[in-house]
Design an enzyme around this catalytic site. Structure first.
Site, PDB file in Angstrom:
ATOM      1  N   CYS A 115       7.579   4.049   5.937  1.00 13.88           N
ATOM      2  CA  CYS A 115       6.699   3.864   4.782  1.00 13.88           C
ATOM      3  C   CYS A 115       7.467   3.401   3.556  1.00 13.88           C
ATOM      4  O   CYS A 115       6.874   2.936   2.586  1.00 13.88           O
ATOM      5  CB  CYS A 115       5.957   5.163   4.463  1.00 13.88           C
TER       6      CYS A 115
ATOM      7  N   CYS B 251       0.837  -1.200   0.000  1.00 11.26           N
ATOM      8  CA  CYS B 251       0.000   0.000   0.000  1.00 11.26           C
ATOM      9  C   CYS B 251       0.875   1.255   0.000  1.00 11.26           C
ATOM     10  O   CYS B 251       0.633   2.198  -0.759  1.00 11.26           O
ATOM     11  CB  CYS B 251      -0.928  -0.007   1.212  1.00 11.26           C
ATOM     12  N   CYS B 252       1.910   1.267   0.836  1.00 13.14           N
ATOM     13  CA  CYS B 252       2.825   2.412   0.875  1.00 13.14           C
ATOM     14  C   CYS B 252       3.552   2.580  -0.454  1.00 13.14           C
ATOM     15  O   CYS B 252       3.788   3.707  -0.906  1.00 13.14           O
ATOM     16  CB  CYS B 252       3.845   2.241   1.997  1.00 13.14           C
TER      17      CYS B 252
ATOM     18  N   CYS C 195      -1.011   8.223   7.317  1.00 12.84           N
ATOM     19  CA  CYS C 195      -2.369   7.910   6.875  1.00 12.84           C
ATOM     20  C   CYS C 195      -3.214   7.471   8.079  1.00 12.84           C
ATOM     21  O   CYS C 195      -2.726   6.800   8.990  1.00 12.84           O
ATOM     22  CB  CYS C 195      -2.335   6.802   5.832  1.00 12.84           C
TER      23      CYS C 195
ATOM     24  N   CYS D 290      -3.377   3.747   9.453  1.00  9.39           N
ATOM     25  CA  CYS D 290      -2.132   3.165   9.960  1.00  9.39           C
ATOM     26  C   CYS D 290      -1.455   4.037  11.014  1.00  9.39           C
ATOM     27  O   CYS D 290      -0.271   3.850  11.312  1.00  9.39           O
ATOM     28  CB  CYS D 290      -1.166   2.915   8.802  1.00  9.39           C
TER      29      CYS D 290
END
Length: 235
Positions: free
Chosen positions: A230, A121-122, A204, A207
């Site tokens: 990240c 995702c990062c 975010c 997280c």
């Protein structure tokens, strides 16, 4: 000009660290003389970011500031950006978005990817967008401080960034958490109100939680995931 490809042969600048800004203004003045418009500041609009924006505005009032807009940030973060835009109208603040919308990411990788594979995702929402930003420039500025975490203790003012094949400039390496807040209060700077609610480090929303360890400012990031970065600052 000091570039990634010329790093080994080039003479590296040195800066004083015993003045009022612990070298930060000297580093920024050099960076904008050296690179002009070929340098950007990738800013998360956390508290270090607020300090750097204020320092940058004193050196280059029309500097380009890039925010990696993942689409998953806290509303308070967007409120902070709005306040910064109002305070520094000459700065060029760019909201860089990922190629995939959240709906497109869901369709391709499944729902809530950040829970199942936070690294992926990062990569999709932060690393790749920053790589796209840095493709057109020679150097970038970061708010890393040595005090922040074990992975950041050896950062220098000027760094060869192998991950992005760039030069990474880190003016705040010698600043402490107390230094940062003293500067913010002294200059009456706007900042993210989440800092007052137990969030020393803000990313975010899915997280990020309040810090669980008072001695680790990043202990609220990716809690329980075995992850502390990240990916922007790891080779």
């Amino acid at each position: 000009m000091l570039t990634y490809d010329q790093w080994e042969k080039a003479e590296k600048p040195s800066f004083p660290s015993d003045n009022e800004t612990k070298g930060a203004l000297d580093v920024l003045a050099w960076a904008y003389r050296e690179y002009g418009d070929e340098i950007v500041y990738a800013c998360s609009f956390g508290i270090e970011g607020i300090v750097l924006i204020d320092l940058i505005s004193q050196v280059k009032p029309d500097a380009e500031i890039v925010f990696l807009d993942t689409g998953l940030h806290f509303p308070e973060t967007y409120d902070t950006i709005a306040k910064v835009k109002e305070k520094y109208p000459s700065l060029r603040i760019v909201m860089k978005q990922p190629r995939l919308t959240l709906e497109e990411q869901k369709a391709q990788f499944g729902d809530e990817l950040w829970k199942r594979d936070p690294n992926k995702c990062c990569e999709l929402r932060k690393v790749i967008p920053l790589r796209e930003v840095l493709t057109g420039v020679t150097a970038w500025i970061s708010g890393l401080r040595r005090e922040q975490s074990p992975t950041r203790r050896h950062v220098e003012y000027i760094n060869k960034d192998d991950k992005f094949r760039s030069i990474k400039v880190c003016p705040l390496i010698h600043w402490t958490w107390k230094d940062v807040w003293n500067y913010v209060y002294k200059r009456h700077l706007p900042y993210n109100v989440l800092h007052d609610r137990g969030y020393p480090s803000i990313g975010c929303a899915p997280c990020t939680a309040p810090a669980t360890d008072p001695n680790d400012l990043r202990s609220g990031r990716w809690a329980g995931q075995g992850k502390t970065e990240c990916g922007l600052h790891l080779a």
